[in-house]
Design a protein around this motif. Sequence first.
Motif, PDB file in Angstrom:
ATOM      1  N   ILE A  21     -36.089   7.881  -3.204  1.00 48.67           N
ATOM      2  CA  ILE A  21     -36.326   7.343  -4.558  1.00 48.67           C
ATOM      3  C   ILE A  21     -37.823   7.357  -4.876  1.00 48.67           C
ATOM      4  CG2 ILE A  21     -36.240   5.227  -5.957  1.00 48.67           C
ATOM      5  CD1 ILE A  21     -33.560   4.594  -4.453  1.00 48.67           C
ATOM      6  N   LEU A  22     -38.629   6.889  -3.927  1.00 48.20           N
ATOM      7  CA  LEU A  22     -40.086   6.852  -4.138  1.00 48.20           C
ATOM      8  C   LEU A  22     -40.670   8.248  -4.305  1.00 48.20           C
ATOM      9  CD1 LEU A  22     -41.033   4.080  -1.554  1.00 48.20           C
ATOM     10  CD2 LEU A  22     -41.158   3.894  -4.053  1.00 48.20           C
ATOM     11  N   GLN A  23     -40.167   9.216  -3.522  1.00 42.29           N
ATOM     12  CA  GLN A  23     -40.678  10.588  -3.631  1.00 42.29           C
ATOM     13  C   GLN A  23     -40.334  11.180  -4.993  1.00 42.29           C
ATOM     14  OE1 GLN A  23     -38.930  12.190   0.004  1.00 42.29           O
ATOM     15  NE2 GLN A  23     -40.938  12.186   0.996  1.00 42.29           N
ATOM     16  N   GLU A  24     -39.152  10.871  -5.502  1.00 41.60           N
ATOM     17  CA  GLU A  24     -38.759  11.357  -6.826  1.00 41.60           C
ATOM     18  C   GLU A  24     -39.640  10.716  -7.907  1.00 41.60           C
ATOM     19  OE1 GLU A  24     -36.933  13.388  -9.866  1.00 41.60           O
ATOM     20  OE2 GLU A  24     -36.892  13.773  -7.714  1.00 41.60           O
ATOM     21  N   GLN A  25     -39.897   9.410  -7.789  1.00 41.95           N
ATOM     22  CA  GLN A  25     -40.769   8.729  -8.747  1.00 41.95           C
ATOM     23  C   GLN A  25     -42.187   9.301  -8.679  1.00 41.95           C
ATOM     24  OE1 GLN A  25     -40.382   4.614  -7.602  1.00 41.95           O
ATOM     25  NE2 GLN A  25     -38.569   4.277  -8.873  1.00 41.95           N
ATOM     26  N   ALA A  26     -42.655   9.610  -7.469  1.00 46.30           N
ATOM     27  CA  ALA A  26     -44.002  10.176  -7.305  1.00 46.30           C
ATOM     28  C   ALA A  26     -44.079  11.562  -7.951  1.00 46.30           C
ATOM     29  CB  ALA A  26     -44.368  10.253  -5.825  1.00 46.30           C
ATOM     30  N   ARG A  27     -43.021  12.346  -7.770  1.00 45.85           N
ATOM     31  CA  ARG A  27     -42.995  13.687  -8.366  1.00 45.85           C
ATOM     32  C   ARG A  27     -43.090  13.594  -9.882  1.00 45.85           C
ATOM     33  NH1 ARG A  27     -39.708  16.772 -10.856  1.00 45.85           N
ATOM     34  NH2 ARG A  27     -37.881  15.440 -10.646  1.00 45.85           N
ATOM     35  N   LYS A  28     -42.326  12.660 -10.468  1.00 47.29           N
ATOM     36  CA  LYS A  28     -42.359  12.483 -11.925  1.00 47.29           C
ATOM     37  C   LYS A  28     -43.728  11.995 -12.390  1.00 47.29           C
ATOM     38  CE  LYS A  28     -37.439  11.659 -12.574  1.00 47.29           C
ATOM     39  NZ  LYS A  28     -36.396  10.662 -12.901  1.00 47.29           N
ATOM     40  N   ALA A  29     -44.314  11.060 -11.653  1.00 44.53           N
ATOM     41  CA  ALA A  29     -45.642  10.546 -12.020  1.00 44.53           C
ATOM     42  C   ALA A  29     -46.679  11.662 -11.971  1.00 44.53           C
ATOM     43  CB  ALA A  29     -46.040   9.401 -11.086  1.00 44.53           C
ATOM     44  N   GLU A  30     -46.577  12.518 -10.966  1.00 44.98           N
ATOM     45  CA  GLU A  30     -47.522  13.639 -10.850  1.00 44.98           C
ATOM     46  C   GLU A  30     -47.356  14.597 -12.020  1.00 44.98           C
ATOM     47  OE1 GLU A  30     -49.085  16.540  -7.315  1.00 44.98           O
ATOM     48  OE2 GLU A  30     -46.926  16.290  -7.495  1.00 44.98           O
ATOM     49  N   GLN A  31     -46.113  14.892 -12.388  1.00 52.06           N
ATOM     50  CA  GLN A  31     -45.853  15.801 -13.511  1.00 52.06           C
ATOM     51  C   GLN A  31     -46.388  15.242 -14.828  1.00 52.06           C
ATOM     52  OE1 GLN A  31     -41.599  16.346 -13.356  1.00 52.06           O
ATOM     53  NE2 GLN A  31     -41.761  18.183 -12.086  1.00 52.06           N
ATOM     54  N   MET A  32     -46.353  13.921 -14.953  1.00 51.86           N
ATOM     55  CA  MET A  32     -46.825  13.288 -16.182  1.00 51.86           C
ATOM     56  C   MET A  32     -48.328  13.024 -16.156  1.00 51.86           C
ATOM     57  SD  MET A  32     -43.640  10.679 -16.812  1.00 51.86           S
ATOM     58  CE  MET A  32     -44.311   9.991 -18.307  1.00 51.86           C
ATOM     59  N   GLY A  33     -48.979  13.383 -15.056  1.00 56.40           N
ATOM     60  CA  GLY A  33     -50.420  13.219 -14.957  1.00 56.40           C
ATOM     61  C   GLY A  33     -50.859  11.783 -14.692  1.00 56.40           C
ATOM     62  N   MET A  34     -49.962  10.979 -14.185  1.00 60.88           N
ATOM     63  CA  MET A  34     -50.266   9.573 -13.877  1.00 60.88           C
ATOM     64  C   MET A  34     -50.792   9.497 -12.451  1.00 60.88           C
ATOM     65  SD  MET A  34     -46.788   8.119 -15.650  1.00 60.88           S
ATOM     66  CE  MET A  34     -47.062   6.402 -15.283  1.00 60.88           C
ATOM     67  N   VAL A  35     -52.071   9.788 -12.290  1.00 66.94           N
ATOM     68  CA  VAL A  35     -52.697   9.929 -10.981  1.00 66.94           C
ATOM     69  C   VAL A  35     -52.638   8.642 -10.167  1.00 66.94           C
ATOM     70  CG1 VAL A  35     -54.819  10.571  -9.779  1.00 66.94           C
ATOM     71  CG2 VAL A  35     -54.217  11.709 -11.914  1.00 66.94           C
ATOM     72  N   ASN A  36     -52.962   7.529 -10.792  1.00 69.54           N
ATOM     73  CA  ASN A  36     -52.953   6.253 -10.063  1.00 69.54           C
ATOM     74  C   ASN A  36     -51.552   5.876  -9.602  1.00 69.54           C
ATOM     75  OD1 ASN A  36     -55.693   5.995 -10.372  1.00 69.54           O
ATOM     76  ND2 ASN A  36     -55.543   4.685 -12.180  1.00 69.54           N
ATOM     77  N   GLU A  37     -50.575   6.039 -10.489  1.00 75.47           N
ATOM     78  CA  GLU A  37     -49.178   5.734 -10.150  1.00 75.47           C
ATOM     79  C   GLU A  37     -48.707   6.627  -9.000  1.00 75.47           C
ATOM     80  OE1 GLU A  37     -45.419   3.780 -10.649  1.00 75.47           O
ATOM     81  OE2 GLU A  37     -47.422   3.300 -11.369  1.00 75.47           O
ATOM     82  N   PHE A  38     -49.066   7.907  -9.063  1.00 73.80           N
ATOM     83  CA  PHE A  38     -48.708   8.853  -8.004  1.00 73.80           C
ATOM     84  C   PHE A  38     -49.291   8.400  -6.665  1.00 73.80           C
ATOM     85  CE2 PHE A  38     -49.933  12.582  -5.458  1.00 73.80           C
ATOM     86  CZ  PHE A  38     -48.666  13.106  -5.197  1.00 73.80           C
ATOM     87  N   GLU A  42     -47.126   7.388  -3.354  1.00 73.62           N
ATOM     88  CA  GLU A  42     -47.315   8.129  -2.098  1.00 73.62           C
ATOM     89  C   GLU A  42     -47.635   7.173  -0.948  1.00 73.62           C
ATOM     90  OE1 GLU A  42     -47.338  11.719  -1.112  1.00 73.62           O
ATOM     91  OE2 GLU A  42     -45.876  11.378  -2.697  1.00 73.62           O
ATOM     92  N   ARG A  43     -48.414   6.153  -1.221  1.00 72.50           N
ATOM     93  CA  ARG A  43     -48.761   5.158  -0.195  1.00 72.50           C
ATOM     94  C   ARG A  43     -47.524   4.378   0.230  1.00 72.50           C
ATOM     95  NH1 ARG A  43     -52.558   5.830   3.288  1.00 72.50           N
ATOM     96  NH2 ARG A  43     -53.974   4.121   3.522  1.00 72.50           N
ATOM     97  N   LYS A  44     -46.674   4.046  -0.741  1.00 64.50           N
ATOM     98  CA  LYS A  44     -45.427   3.346  -0.430  1.00 64.50           C
ATOM     99  C   LYS A  44     -44.521   4.217   0.446  1.00 64.50           C
ATOM    100  CE  LYS A  44     -44.835   0.101  -4.244  1.00 64.50           C
ATOM    101  NZ  LYS A  44     -43.924  -0.313  -5.320  1.00 64.50           N
ATOM    102  N   VAL A  45     -44.480   5.513   0.155  1.00 64.43           N
ATOM    103  CA  VAL A  45     -43.675   6.439   0.972  1.00 64.43           C
ATOM    104  C   VAL A  45     -44.179   6.417   2.409  1.00 64.43           C
ATOM    105  CG1 VAL A  45     -43.169   8.892   1.400  1.00 64.43           C
ATOM    106  CG2 VAL A  45     -42.960   7.960  -0.911  1.00 64.43           C
ATOM    107  N   GLN A  46     -45.495   6.496   2.594  1.00 61.50           N
ATOM    108  CA  GLN A  46     -46.067   6.482   3.941  1.00 61.50           C
ATOM    109  C   GLN A  46     -45.756   5.186   4.674  1.00 61.50           C
ATOM    110  OE1 GLN A  46     -47.175   8.936   5.662  1.00 61.50           O
ATOM    111  NE2 GLN A  46     -47.005  10.307   3.928  1.00 61.50           N
ATOM    112  N   LEU A  47     -45.799   4.071   3.955  1.00 65.69           N
ATOM    113  CA  LEU A  47     -45.509   2.778   4.568  1.00 65.69           C
ATOM    114  C   LEU A  47     -44.034   2.701   4.975  1.00 65.69           C
ATOM    115  CD1 LEU A  47     -46.604   0.075   5.443  1.00 65.69           C
ATOM    116  CD2 LEU A  47     -46.158  -0.782   3.152  1.00 65.69           C
TER     117      LEU A  47
END
Length: 107
Positions: A21-38, A42-47
């Motif tokens: 779920i987090l990876q999908e949200q990160a992918r969408k944030a990256e596509q929308m140019g939301m750098v901070n959200e991405f 990504e940090r949550k995925v690593q944790l």
Amino acid sequence: MQQEKRYSVMTEHELRKEIGILQEQARKAEQMGMVNEFAVLERKVQLAKAYLIDPDAFKTGELYEIEGNPGQYFKIDYLNGVFAWGYRLNGDGHEEALPISLLKKLK
């Protein structure tokens, strides 16, 4: 409002689902140019991934390569849960904590 479950009490199946779920949200944030959200996602995925790894596989005093940073190495002073505390080689000398999912054993 439902209380979110902590990663430390999730089962392996729940953690893997959460990571997806987090990876999908990160992918969408990256596509929308939301750098901070991405970056946060990504940090949550690593944790979350850190909770899938056995901390006993990491030894204090040993060097590990930092995942995603080729040529960057981390020396573990001690472990606290799923975090390795120590220093980056050639770093600024400040102690820091990294999730164990970011550490790769040297070959």
